[in-house]
Design an enzyme around this catalytic site. Structure first.
Site, PDB file in Angstrom:
ATOM      1  N   GLU A  90       8.245  -2.670  18.223  1.00 12.39           N
ATOM      2  CA  GLU A  90       7.292  -2.965  17.159  1.00 12.39           C
ATOM      3  C   GLU A  90       5.976  -3.478  17.730  1.00 12.39           C
ATOM      4  O   GLU A  90       4.904  -3.164  17.206  1.00 12.39           O
ATOM      5  CB  GLU A  90       7.881  -3.985  16.180  1.00 12.39           C
ATOM      6  CG  GLU A  90       9.066  -3.479  15.379  1.00 12.39           C
ATOM      7  CD  GLU A  90       8.686  -2.336  14.451  1.00 12.39           C
ATOM      8  OE1 GLU A  90       8.438  -2.582  13.262  1.00 12.39           O
ATOM      9  OE2 GLU A  90       8.650  -1.176  14.924  1.00 12.39           O
ATOM     10  N   HIS A 150       4.372   5.468   6.968  1.00 11.58           N
ATOM     11  CA  HIS A 150       3.476   5.717   8.094  1.00 11.58           C
ATOM     12  C   HIS A 150       3.394   7.197   8.438  1.00 11.58           C
ATOM     13  O   HIS A 150       2.300   7.775   8.518  1.00 11.58           O
ATOM     14  CB  HIS A 150       3.937   4.920   9.319  1.00 11.58           C
ATOM     15  CG  HIS A 150       3.975   3.443   9.094  1.00 11.58           C
ATOM     16  ND1 HIS A 150       4.522   2.565   9.994  1.00 11.58           N
ATOM     17  CD2 HIS A 150       3.527   2.688   8.058  1.00 11.58           C
ATOM     18  CE1 HIS A 150       4.418   1.331   9.538  1.00 11.58           C
ATOM     19  NE2 HIS A 150       3.824   1.381   8.356  1.00 11.58           N
ATOM     20  N   GLU A 201       8.297   1.507   6.798  1.00 12.32           N
ATOM     21  CA  GLU A 201       7.959   2.411   7.897  1.00 12.32           C
ATOM     22  C   GLU A 201       7.815   3.858   7.419  1.00 12.32           C
ATOM     23  O   GLU A 201       7.034   4.629   7.979  1.00 12.32           O
ATOM     24  CB  GLU A 201       9.043   2.335   8.982  1.00 12.32           C
ATOM     25  CG  GLU A 201       9.071   1.029   9.750  1.00 12.32           C
ATOM     26  CD  GLU A 201       8.046   0.996  10.870  1.00 12.32           C
ATOM     27  OE1 GLU A 201       7.627   2.074  11.321  1.00 12.32           O
ATOM     28  OE2 GLU A 201       7.676  -0.119  11.297  1.00 12.32           O
ATOM     29  N   THR A 233       4.130  -0.342  19.096  1.00 10.49           N
ATOM     30  CA  THR A 233       3.496   0.473  18.063  1.00 10.49           C
ATOM     31  C   THR A 233       2.309  -0.256  17.440  1.00 10.49           C
ATOM     32  O   THR A 233       1.317   0.383  17.058  1.00 10.49           O
ATOM     33  CB  THR A 233       4.505   0.869  16.973  1.00 10.49           C
ATOM     34  OG1 THR A 233       5.193  -0.292  16.499  1.00 10.49           O
ATOM     35  CG2 THR A 233       5.522   1.861  17.509  1.00 10.49           C
ATOM     36  N   GLU A 256       6.708   8.340  14.231  1.00 14.07           N
ATOM     37  CA  GLU A 256       6.955   7.655  12.965  1.00 14.07           C
ATOM     38  C   GLU A 256       7.849   8.489  12.046  1.00 14.07           C
ATOM     39  O   GLU A 256       8.690   7.952  11.319  1.00 14.07           O
ATOM     40  CB  GLU A 256       5.631   7.354  12.259  1.00 14.07           C
ATOM     41  CG  GLU A 256       4.709   6.387  12.970  1.00 14.07           C
ATOM     42  CD  GLU A 256       5.144   4.938  12.822  1.00 14.07           C
ATOM     43  OE1 GLU A 256       6.115   4.669  12.085  1.00 14.07           O
ATOM     44  OE2 GLU A 256       4.512   4.065  13.454  1.00 14.07           O
ATOM     45  N   TRP A 291       0.844  -1.184   0.000  1.00 14.09           N
ATOM     46  CA  TRP A 291       0.000   0.000   0.000  1.00 14.09           C
ATOM     47  C   TRP A 291       0.884   1.239   0.000  1.00 14.09           C
ATOM     48  O   TRP A 291       2.041   1.199   0.431  1.00 14.09           O
ATOM     49  CB  TRP A 291      -0.929   0.006   1.209  1.00 14.09           C
ATOM     50  CG  TRP A 291      -0.247   0.134   2.547  1.00 14.09           C
ATOM     51  CD1 TRP A 291       0.147  -0.889   3.376  1.00 14.09           C
ATOM     52  CD2 TRP A 291       0.116   1.348   3.223  1.00 14.09           C
ATOM     53  NE1 TRP A 291       0.733  -0.387   4.510  1.00 14.09           N
ATOM     54  CE2 TRP A 291       0.726   0.981   4.459  1.00 14.09           C
ATOM     55  CE3 TRP A 291      -0.016   2.699   2.930  1.00 14.09           C
ATOM     56  CZ2 TRP A 291       1.208   1.914   5.364  1.00 14.09           C
ATOM     57  CZ3 TRP A 291       0.469   3.644   3.829  1.00 14.09           C
ATOM     58  CH2 TRP A 291       1.068   3.245   5.033  1.00 14.09           C
ATOM     59  N   ASP A 296       1.320  -3.475   9.526  1.00  9.55           N
ATOM     60  CA  ASP A 296       2.748  -3.404   9.204  1.00  9.55           C
ATOM     61  C   ASP A 296       3.589  -3.651  10.452  1.00  9.55           C
ATOM     62  O   ASP A 296       4.559  -4.423  10.439  1.00  9.55           O
ATOM     63  CB  ASP A 296       3.109  -2.020   8.655  1.00  9.55           C
ATOM     64  CG  ASP A 296       2.833  -1.875   7.176  1.00  9.55           C
ATOM     65  OD1 ASP A 296       2.450  -2.860   6.525  1.00  9.55           O
ATOM     66  OD2 ASP A 296       3.001  -0.747   6.667  1.00  9.55           O
ATOM     67  N   GLU A 297       3.220  -2.977  11.533  1.00  9.26           N
ATOM     68  CA  GLU A 297       3.988  -3.098  12.770  1.00  9.26           C
ATOM     69  C   GLU A 297       3.963  -4.530  13.292  1.00  9.26           C
ATOM     70  O   GLU A 297       4.969  -5.030  13.811  1.00  9.26           O
ATOM     71  CB  GLU A 297       3.441  -2.143  13.836  1.00  9.26           C
ATOM     72  CG  GLU A 297       3.389  -0.679  13.430  1.00  9.26           C
ATOM     73  CD  GLU A 297       4.752  -0.031  13.260  1.00  9.26           C
ATOM     74  OE1 GLU A 297       5.780  -0.730  13.363  1.00  9.26           O
ATOM     75  OE2 GLU A 297       4.797   1.189  13.029  1.00  9.26           O
ATOM     76  N   HIS A 318       6.401  -6.560  11.234  1.00 10.60           N
ATOM     77  CA  HIS A 318       7.769  -6.223  11.632  1.00 10.60           C
ATOM     78  C   HIS A 318       8.100  -6.799  13.004  1.00 10.60           C
ATOM     79  O   HIS A 318       9.209  -7.301  13.235  1.00 10.60           O
ATOM     80  CB  HIS A 318       7.944  -4.709  11.650  1.00 10.60           C
ATOM     81  CG  HIS A 318       7.740  -4.060  10.319  1.00 10.60           C
ATOM     82  ND1 HIS A 318       7.465  -2.717  10.168  1.00 10.60           N
ATOM     83  CD2 HIS A 318       7.756  -4.575   9.065  1.00 10.60           C
ATOM     84  CE1 HIS A 318       7.332  -2.439   8.879  1.00 10.60           C
ATOM     85  NE2 HIS A 318       7.494  -3.541   8.197  1.00 10.60           N
TER      86      HIS A 318
END
Length: 337
Positions: A218, A168, A165, A221, A127, A82, A250-251, A254
């Protein structure tokens, strides 16, 4: 510029009485300190320096094949990823259509509570200080990107993580700008101050401790953005909810990568890894944006944290729960060295 009105939130929230925080209470059950396994005698250097001897750096060299097979697949190809554009009004549309989409965004955000926006701004600034975090990771022995374009799987992961990252802060900042609800000049100054200030994490160049730190952060977040998604939906902004939920996903991915690396280190080098985990947990995990300030308030991060605590976005209980989660995930209480 520091005055907060019902429709504008500045990071200088401590200057506005309506946003002065009171600390939330945490139940004794959630505030308990998790039981940590007793660390064996350390084979690292003294507490004054956490750099590694050459034989320990070789541990990471020996794991490059494993990292290529087990960690790099967690990176999403660019064409399948994305981008901030996917969530924002398309400025290439005819002017009237674009303005209508921006107006719809402003309408959705008009009734978001001030406290919510304070936390959203704080998360966005955290971020956006990404250059500091990449710099720190590139200082870790054994996994640093020494050339800036190294083909080592550790370096490939670090650059890919940074690229993912990077979206974000870009997305959240643009969304906040279009909302008209925040003081962008103060926000941009705060980002400037934070990146210039850097970050203190007291790990020196120790990759064992660095990877424990990133595992914790991670997950933190992931929790924070996930809670912001829930609150955005509750407050009538489904688009912002989807944004925060996407960032949280995403976090989570990760987090899984860094936790898998620590799991592997516990398998191949349990003594030093357990020492690193124990050191990090006992000394406490410093939040990455702890040097946040706006040129006026040196305690700005504390005020941001108080709002997040009060809203239940990220709390003392979450901190304790993360420690317990990692102890269980890494099966620390079962490790024998």
């Amino acid at each position: 510029m520091s005055i907060v009105t019902p429709k504008m939130v500045s990071l200088a929230w401590n200057h506005a009485g309506s946003l002065l925080m009171r600390q939330s209470k945490v139940s004794k059950t959630h505030a308990r300190k998790p039981t940590l396994p007793k660390a064996p005698a350390s084979s690292l250097r003294t507490h004054e320096s956490y750099s590694l001897p050459p034989e320990k750096i070789e541990v990471f060299k020996s794991l490059e094949g494993w990292a290529s097979k087990c960690i790099l697949p967690l990176v999403k190809p660019v064409e399948q990823s994305w981008q901030p554009f996917d969530f924002l009004p398309d400025s290439s549309l005819p002017a009237e259509d674009f303005i209508n989409k921006v107006r719809a965004l402003k309408d959705r955000t008009a009734e978001l509570p001030d406290d919510y926006l304070v936390v959203l701004v704080g998360n966005m600034i955290t971020e956006d200080a990404l250059p500091t975090y990449q710099t720190r990771i590139n200082q870790l022995d054994g996994i640093a990107d020494k050339t800036g374009s190294s083909t080592s799987p550790w370096a490939v992961w670090s650059r890919a993580w940074t690229a993912e990252e990077n979206r974000h802060g870009d997305l959240l900042k643009t969304y906040l700008y279009l909302s008209g609800r925040v003081d962008m000049l103060m926000i941009e100054r705060t980002i400037h101050y934070l990146i210039a200030a850097g970050m203190e994490w007291n790990l020196d160049k120790n990759p064992y401790m660095g990877l424990v730190y990133t595992s914790f952060q991670e997950r933190a977040t992931f929790i924070s953005h996930g809670n912001m998604a829930r609150l955005a939906k509750k407050n009538g902004d489904p688009t912002l909810s989807r944004i925060c939920g996407t960032i949280a996903a995403d976090e989570k991915r990760h987090e899984n990568a860094y936790e898998k690396i620590v799991e592997k280190l516990l398998e191949v080098d349990p003594t030093v890894t357990l020492v690193a985990i124990s050191n990090m947990m006992r000394k406490g995990i410093t939040m990455p944006a702890h040097l946040m300030q706006d040129g006026r308030d040196p305690h700005l991060f504390d005020h941001f944290s108080a709002v997040a605590q009060r809203l239940g976005v990220y709390t003392v209980a979450d901190y304790a729960d993360i420690l317990e989660f990692l102890i269980e995930r890494w099966k620390l209480e079962k490790i024998k060295v």
